[in-house]
Design a protein around this motif. Structure first.
Motif, PDB file in Angstrom:
ATOM      1  N   ALA A 183     -37.340 -39.636 -90.655  1.00 17.36           N
ATOM      2  CA  ALA A 183     -36.133 -38.983 -90.134  1.00 17.36           C
ATOM      3  C   ALA A 183     -36.195 -38.888 -88.612  1.00 17.36           C
TER       4      ALA A 183
ATOM      5  N   CYS B  58     -28.665 -37.800 -98.444  1.00 13.22           N
ATOM      6  CA  CYS B  58     -28.892 -37.811 -97.004  1.00 13.22           C
ATOM      7  C   CYS B  58     -29.222 -39.235 -96.543  1.00 13.22           C
ATOM      8  N   ILE B  59     -29.293 -39.396 -95.250  1.00 17.04           N
ATOM      9  CA  ILE B  59     -29.684 -40.668 -94.649  1.00 17.04           C
ATOM     10  C   ILE B  59     -31.104 -40.542 -94.116  1.00 17.04           C
ATOM     11  N   ARG B  60     -31.952 -41.480 -94.469  1.00 23.04           N
ATOM     12  CA  ARG B  60     -33.283 -41.589 -93.883  1.00 23.04           C
ATOM     13  C   ARG B  60     -33.445 -43.005 -93.355  1.00 23.04           C
ATOM     14  N   PHE B  61     -34.557 -43.292 -92.708  1.00 22.32           N
ATOM     15  CA  PHE B  61     -34.699 -44.595 -92.056  1.00 22.32           C
ATOM     16  C   PHE B  61     -35.953 -45.327 -92.505  1.00 22.32           C
ATOM     17  N   ARG B  62     -35.830 -46.651 -92.605  1.00 18.79           N
ATOM     18  CA  ARG B  62     -36.957 -47.505 -92.940  1.00 18.79           C
ATOM     19  C   ARG B  62     -37.798 -47.788 -91.709  1.00 18.79           C
TER      20      ARG B  62
ATOM     21  N   THR C 229     -33.652 -49.563 -90.083  1.00 16.19           N
ATOM     22  CA  THR C 229     -32.388 -49.594 -90.813  1.00 16.19           C
ATOM     23  C   THR C 229     -32.231 -48.319 -91.641  1.00 16.19           C
ATOM     24  N   PRO C 230     -31.001 -47.789 -91.714  1.00 16.55           N
ATOM     25  CA  PRO C 230     -30.776 -46.565 -92.497  1.00 16.55           C
ATOM     26  C   PRO C 230     -30.801 -46.853 -93.989  1.00 16.55           C
TER      27      PRO C 230
ATOM     28  N   GLU D  31     -29.650 -44.862 -97.697  1.00 14.69           N
ATOM     29  CA  GLU D  31     -29.019 -43.713 -98.338  1.00 14.69           C
ATOM     30  C   GLU D  31     -29.875 -43.296 -99.527  1.00 14.69           C
TER      31      GLU D  31
ATOM     32  N   SER E  62     -28.686 -46.792-101.911  1.00 14.42           N
ATOM     33  CA  SER E  62     -27.935 -47.618-100.966  1.00 14.42           C
ATOM     34  C   SER E  62     -27.064 -48.643-101.676  1.00 14.42           C
TER      35      SER E  62
END
Length: 305
Positions: free
Chosen positions: A80, A106-110, A114-115, A117, A142
């Protein structure tokens, strides 16, 4: 001597039972590890400082970090970053305070930035009343959300086309009750709105029983589709000509689900055809009169000579 032997025997027995107990614990730990690695969700455990302790294969697939890369790092800093860090830390503090987090989106990131979901949830891990860490579960949604957005876009395009086409479109129940109708059909039938149309039997718009018959042939399965030109009566009592093509929508077992169709108002076309026919008849009549006049003139000329 016998007492010493007895103590030795008891000690050996305790050691055997202890080894058996440790093997059982190891077996259960291995069993839990296999389960943890088998679930498709990302299952992550942290210590009381929110540093990653366990990171299963599901988490690797979702976030792109290996277990070795993730261990020891702050979970929020890992998945995050940037503008969502504060939001993630707020959730973290709630769990570290002893509260469970019900599933939320929520949105998290790789790892590659890249985001993704996800549906996230979390719970504190307490051992003998002491907070030892946190377990967090992430489910990647996602693809599901992308599919839902694509479907919504497709439905919006269909709805836009449905609403804008200049010809009437409809969907009816097998009994002839309207389910859907576009503005063009409402205009053709002189109906103020869809709710009013839904209260009317579709067959009541046809002027003749013969024209109503194509509905019955579709419903009874004698034909899959019908293409007709017929007269209809609008709600204001005005008679119009329409060209209608309707067809049956059936399920996998052949059961009739609904009837769909296209209706085009051809009243003006029919009037133009009638006018053309009348002009053609008048032209033919005029040509006949001209031929008769020419013939009469010829006969008169012969008599005069």
């Amino acid at each position: 001597m016998q007492g010493a032997k007895g103590k030795s025997y008891e000690g050996s027995k305790a050691m055997v039972e202890g080894d058996k107990f440790r093997r059982e614990i190891q077996k259960r730990e291995r069993y839990l590890e296999v389960i943890l690695e088998s679930v498709p969700d990302g299952v992550i455990t942290t210590d009381s400082q929110h540093r990653v302790v366990e990171w299963n294969k599901g988490a690797e697939q979702i976030f792109g970090y290996t277990k070795e890369e993730a261990r020891g790092r702050d979970l929020d800093e890992l998945v995050a970053p940037g503008s969502i860090r504060d939001e993630a830390k707020e959730y973290t503090q709630r769990v570290l305070s002893g509260n469970r987090l019900p599933p939320f989106e929520c949105i998290r990131f790789r790892k590659d930035g890249t985001p993704v979901e996800v549906i996230a949830s979390g719970a504190p891990v307490n051992v003998e009343g002491k907070l030892e860490g946190v377990v967090a579960v992430y489910r990647d949604i996602s693809e599901q959300r992308a599919a839902e957005r694509a479907l919504a876009l497709s439905e919006e395009r269909y709805r836009s086309l449905f609403e804008r086409l200049p010809v009437g479109l409809f969907v009816c129940t097998p009994e002839g009750r309207f389910l859907e109708a576009n503005p063009a059909l409402l205009k053709i039938l002189g109906c103020p709105d869809l709710e009013t149309l839904k209260a009317v039997d579709a067959s009541s718009f046809y002027c003749s029983k013969r024209d109503r018959g194509h509905w019955r042939s579709i419903i009874e399965g004698r034909s899959h589709a019908a293409d007709v030109e017929c007269r209809m009566i609008r709600m204001d009592g005005k008679e119009i000509w329409v060209r209608e093509r309707s067809w049956a929508v059936r399920g996998r077992e052949g059961e009739l689900i609904s009837c769909e169709g296209v209706v085009e108002d051809i009243t003006s076309l029919k009037a133009a055809e009638e006018e053309k026919s009348m002009l053609e008849q008048r032209l033919i009549q005029a040509q006949k009169m001209e031929a008769i006049g020419t013939l009469a003139g010829g006969i008169a000329h012969n008599f005069n000579n």
